[in-house]
Write a protein that holds these residues in place. Structure first.
Motif, PDB file in Angstrom:
ATOM      1  N   VAL A 158       0.868  -1.216   0.016  1.00 37.56           N
ATOM      2  CA  VAL A 158       0.137   0.140   0.042  1.00 37.56           C
ATOM      3  C   VAL A 158       0.740   1.298  -0.211  1.00 37.56           C
ATOM      4  O   VAL A 158       0.748   2.274  -0.601  1.00 37.56           O
ATOM      5  N   PHE A 159       1.945   1.169   0.666  1.00 37.68           N
ATOM      6  CA  PHE A 159       2.876   2.091   0.748  1.00 37.68           C
ATOM      7  C   PHE A 159       3.520   3.004  -0.695  1.00 37.68           C
ATOM      8  O   PHE A 159       3.765   3.778  -0.814  1.00 37.68           O
ATOM      9  N   ALA A 160       3.362   1.951  -1.520  1.00 37.81           N
ATOM     10  CA  ALA A 160       4.023   2.119  -2.865  1.00 37.81           C
ATOM     11  C   ALA A 160       3.325   3.356  -3.490  1.00 37.81           C
ATOM     12  O   ALA A 160       3.870   3.994  -4.008  1.00 37.81           O
ATOM     13  N   GLY A 161       2.221   3.668  -3.097  1.00 39.23           N
ATOM     14  CA  GLY A 161       1.314   4.792  -3.629  1.00 39.23           C
ATOM     15  C   GLY A 161       1.627   5.992  -2.937  1.00 39.23           C
ATOM     16  O   GLY A 161       0.923   7.105  -2.754  1.00 39.23           O
ATOM     17  N   LEU A 162       3.121   6.318  -2.476  1.00 41.42           N
ATOM     18  CA  LEU A 162       3.321   7.548  -1.718  1.00 41.42           C
ATOM     19  C   LEU A 162       3.446   8.587  -2.457  1.00 41.42           C
ATOM     20  O   LEU A 162       3.091   9.598  -1.809  1.00 41.42           O
ATOM     21  N   ALA A 163       3.868   8.872  -3.473  1.00 39.87           N
ATOM     22  CA  ALA A 163       4.054  10.083  -4.033  1.00 39.87           C
ATOM     23  C   ALA A 163       4.034   9.906  -5.596  1.00 39.87           C
ATOM     24  O   ALA A 163       4.176   9.110  -6.190  1.00 39.87           O
ATOM     25  N   ALA A 164       3.731  11.136  -6.152  1.00 38.77           N
ATOM     26  CA  ALA A 164       3.738  11.125  -7.823  1.00 38.77           C
ATOM     27  C   ALA A 164       3.605  12.723  -8.365  1.00 38.77           C
ATOM     28  O   ALA A 164       3.224  13.761  -7.604  1.00 38.77           O
ATOM     29  N   PRO A 165       3.207  13.004  -9.557  1.00 41.43           N
ATOM     30  CA  PRO A 165       3.363  14.284  -9.970  1.00 41.43           C
ATOM     31  C   PRO A 165       2.313  15.016  -9.704  1.00 41.43           C
ATOM     32  O   PRO A 165       1.040  14.231  -9.327  1.00 41.43           O
ATOM     33  N   ALA A 166       1.833  16.246 -10.036  1.00 40.53           N
ATOM     34  CA  ALA A 166       0.728  17.015  -9.806  1.00 40.53           C
ATOM     35  C   ALA A 166      -0.345  16.563 -10.389  1.00 40.53           C
ATOM     36  O   ALA A 166      -1.556  16.370  -9.866  1.00 40.53           O
ATOM     37  N   LEU A 167      -0.113  15.838 -11.634  1.00 40.79           N
ATOM     38  CA  LEU A 167      -1.451  15.065 -12.289  1.00 40.79           C
ATOM     39  C   LEU A 167      -1.186  13.613 -11.941  1.00 40.79           C
ATOM     40  O   LEU A 167      -0.047  13.313 -11.627  1.00 40.79           O
ATOM     41  N   ALA A 168      -2.510  12.794 -11.806  1.00 41.91           N
ATOM     42  CA  ALA A 168      -2.186  11.579 -11.501  1.00 41.91           C
ATOM     43  C   ALA A 168      -1.290  10.846 -12.602  1.00 41.91           C
ATOM     44  O   ALA A 168      -1.693  10.733 -13.467  1.00 41.91           O
ATOM     45  N   ALA A 169      -0.192   9.964 -11.973  1.00 46.34           N
ATOM     46  CA  ALA A 169       0.611   9.273 -13.085  1.00 46.34           C
ATOM     47  C   ALA A 169       0.499   7.926 -12.484  1.00 46.34           C
ATOM     48  O   ALA A 169       0.688   7.655 -11.352  1.00 46.34           O
ATOM     49  N   PRO A 170       0.268   6.964 -13.334  1.00 45.26           N
ATOM     50  CA  PRO A 170       0.412   5.466 -12.996  1.00 45.26           C
ATOM     51  C   PRO A 170       1.731   5.005 -12.472  1.00 45.26           C
ATOM     52  O   PRO A 170       2.817   5.662 -12.951  1.00 45.26           O
ATOM     53  N   ILE A 171       1.727   4.042 -11.589  1.00 50.18           N
ATOM     54  CA  ILE A 171       3.087   3.570 -10.983  1.00 50.18           C
ATOM     55  C   ILE A 171       3.528   2.534 -12.300  1.00 50.18           C
ATOM     56  O   ILE A 171       2.976   1.947 -12.621  1.00 50.18           O
ATOM     57  N   ASP A 172       4.863   2.769 -12.601  1.00 52.99           N
ATOM     58  CA  ASP A 172       5.484   1.807 -13.560  1.00 52.99           C
ATOM     59  C   ASP A 172       5.706   0.549 -12.725  1.00 52.99           C
ATOM     60  O   ASP A 172       7.098   0.483 -12.066  1.00 52.99           O
ATOM     61  N   THR A 173       4.971  -0.364 -13.051  1.00 51.31           N
ATOM     62  CA  THR A 173       5.161  -1.633 -12.055  1.00 51.31           C
ATOM     63  C   THR A 173       6.191  -2.559 -12.486  1.00 51.31           C
ATOM     64  O   THR A 173       6.957  -3.285 -11.725  1.00 51.31           O
ATOM     65  N   SER A 174       6.897  -2.272 -13.594  1.00 51.03           N
ATOM     66  CA  SER A 174       8.131  -3.012 -14.152  1.00 51.03           C
ATOM     67  C   SER A 174       9.298  -2.499 -13.378  1.00 51.03           C
ATOM     68  O   SER A 174      10.364  -3.233 -13.321  1.00 51.03           O
ATOM     69  N   GLN A 175       9.342  -1.452 -12.896  1.00 53.78           N
ATOM     70  CA  GLN A 175      10.457  -0.773 -12.104  1.00 53.78           C
ATOM     71  C   GLN A 175      10.144  -0.748 -10.660  1.00 53.78           C
ATOM     72  O   GLN A 175      11.045  -0.256  -9.910  1.00 53.78           O
ATOM     73  N   SER A 176       9.023  -0.735 -10.458  1.00 51.93           N
ATOM     74  CA  SER A 176       8.492  -0.650  -8.750  1.00 51.93           C
ATOM     75  C   SER A 176       8.702  -2.010  -8.174  1.00 51.93           C
ATOM     76  O   SER A 176       8.512  -2.923  -8.668  1.00 51.93           O
ATOM     77  N   GLU A 177       8.769  -1.974  -6.945  1.00 50.77           N
ATOM     78  CA  GLU A 177       8.462  -3.031  -5.954  1.00 50.77           C
ATOM     79  C   GLU A 177       8.002  -2.922  -4.823  1.00 50.77           C
ATOM     80  O   GLU A 177       8.053  -1.791  -3.980  1.00 50.77           O
ATOM     81  N   VAL A 178       7.365  -3.794  -4.183  1.00 48.77           N
ATOM     82  CA  VAL A 178       6.717  -3.861  -2.628  1.00 48.77           C
ATOM     83  C   VAL A 178       7.288  -5.171  -2.042  1.00 48.77           C
ATOM     84  O   VAL A 178       6.940  -6.253  -2.790  1.00 48.77           O
ATOM     85  N   LYS A 179       7.977  -5.077  -0.946  1.00 49.16           N
ATOM     86  CA  LYS A 179       8.316  -6.432  -0.080  1.00 49.16           C
ATOM     87  C   LYS A 179       7.617  -6.263   1.112  1.00 49.16           C
ATOM     88  O   LYS A 179       7.461  -5.193   1.575  1.00 49.16           O
ATOM     89  N   ALA A 180       7.707  -7.435   1.660  1.00 52.23           N
ATOM     90  CA  ALA A 180       7.202  -7.608   3.135  1.00 52.23           C
ATOM     91  C   ALA A 180       8.168  -8.620   3.943  1.00 52.23           C
ATOM     92  O   ALA A 180       8.352  -9.744   3.307  1.00 52.23           O
ATOM     93  N   THR A 181       8.576  -7.966   4.935  1.00 49.55           N
ATOM     94  CA  THR A 181       9.694  -8.914   5.865  1.00 49.55           C
ATOM     95  C   THR A 181       9.151  -9.262   7.061  1.00 49.55           C
ATOM     96  O   THR A 181       8.687  -8.505   7.867  1.00 49.55           O
ATOM     97  N   PHE A 182       9.021 -10.543   7.405  1.00 51.63           N
ATOM     98  CA  PHE A 182       8.536 -10.952   8.683  1.00 51.63           C
ATOM     99  C   PHE A 182       9.602 -11.822   9.467  1.00 51.63           C
ATOM    100  O   PHE A 182      10.452 -12.148   8.665  1.00 51.63           O
ATOM    101  N   LYS A 183       9.377 -12.257  10.762  1.00 49.73           N
ATOM    102  CA  LYS A 183      10.301 -12.957  11.222  1.00 49.73           C
ATOM    103  C   LYS A 183       9.717 -14.433  11.803  1.00 49.73           C
ATOM    104  O   LYS A 183       8.765 -14.434  12.199  1.00 49.73           O
ATOM    105  N   GLN A 184      10.252 -15.558  11.193  1.00 50.48           N
ATOM    106  CA  GLN A 184       9.478 -16.724  11.575  1.00 50.48           C
ATOM    107  C   GLN A 184      10.733 -17.364  12.454  1.00 50.48           C
ATOM    108  O   GLN A 184      11.941 -17.502  12.013  1.00 50.48           O
TER     109      GLN A 184
END
Length: 189
Positions: free
Chosen positions: A17-43
């Protein structure tokens, strides 16, 4: 057992969800080919990291007016990849993300404060239909005609009922804390 821990990580999906943190003055789509979202937990106190493979969103960001930043990010909860098909299936299952009934986790940025690279984003994260407020630092770089937003935050998986039932509710097996890292790339307009 590690495979179930991977599910805890799905809580980190909320981090997407954090991935959508910032963008230009006009709504711009996130370039998913260059973006990433990771989640790390401990087991068993060992860090386990997975990536969300499917997400989309857009960002309104004006470097001169960061307080006006707005963003939305939608993450496909069944796309959390721990590197093993069995773990991935488990984390998408009813005990963890329950992707059949809750196919998307969403993050909406509702405000940004600060100046330069000392920015704090606030918003809401929704996982398994449970919506919670978030606040976290973000950095924005502009180069090559693109804005790149990076950030990291921590959420508690049990707040979203991720892995909350049965043995996985025991935080000595899978920690409650999940760290979400993101890098969002969008065109600078």
């Amino acid at each position: 057992m590690i495979h179930r821990s991977v599910f805890s990580r799905s809580a980190a999906v909320a981090g997407l969800v954090f991935a959508g943190l910032a963008a230009p003055a006009l709504a711009a789509p996130i370039d998913t080919s260059q973006s990433e979202v990771k989640a790390t937990f401990k087991q068993f106190n060992v860090p386990v990291t997975g990536n969300f493979k499917k997400f989309a969103g857009d960002v309104q960001f004006n470097p001169a007016k960061p307080a006006e930043t707005k963003a939305t990010l939608s993450v496909d909860t069944s796309s959390y990849d721990l590197g093993d098909p069995e773990y991935n299936k488990e984390v998408a299952g009813k005990d963890w993300f329950d992707s059949k009934n809750h196919p998307k986790a969403t993050f909406t940025i509702t405000g940004v404060t600060g100046t330069g690279n000392n920015l704090q984003a606030t918003g809401d994260l929704t996982i398994r239909g449970i919506k919670k407020p978030l606040k976290f630092p973000v950095k924005i770089q502009t180069a090559g005609g693109k804005h790149t937003l990076t950030g990291k935050t921590q959420v508690k998986r049990l707040d979203y009922k991720v892995g909350a039932d049965g043995e996985w509710g025991d935080t000595s097996l899978v920690a409650d804390e999940v760290v979400i890292d993101f890098k969002l790339v969008m065109p600078a307009k």
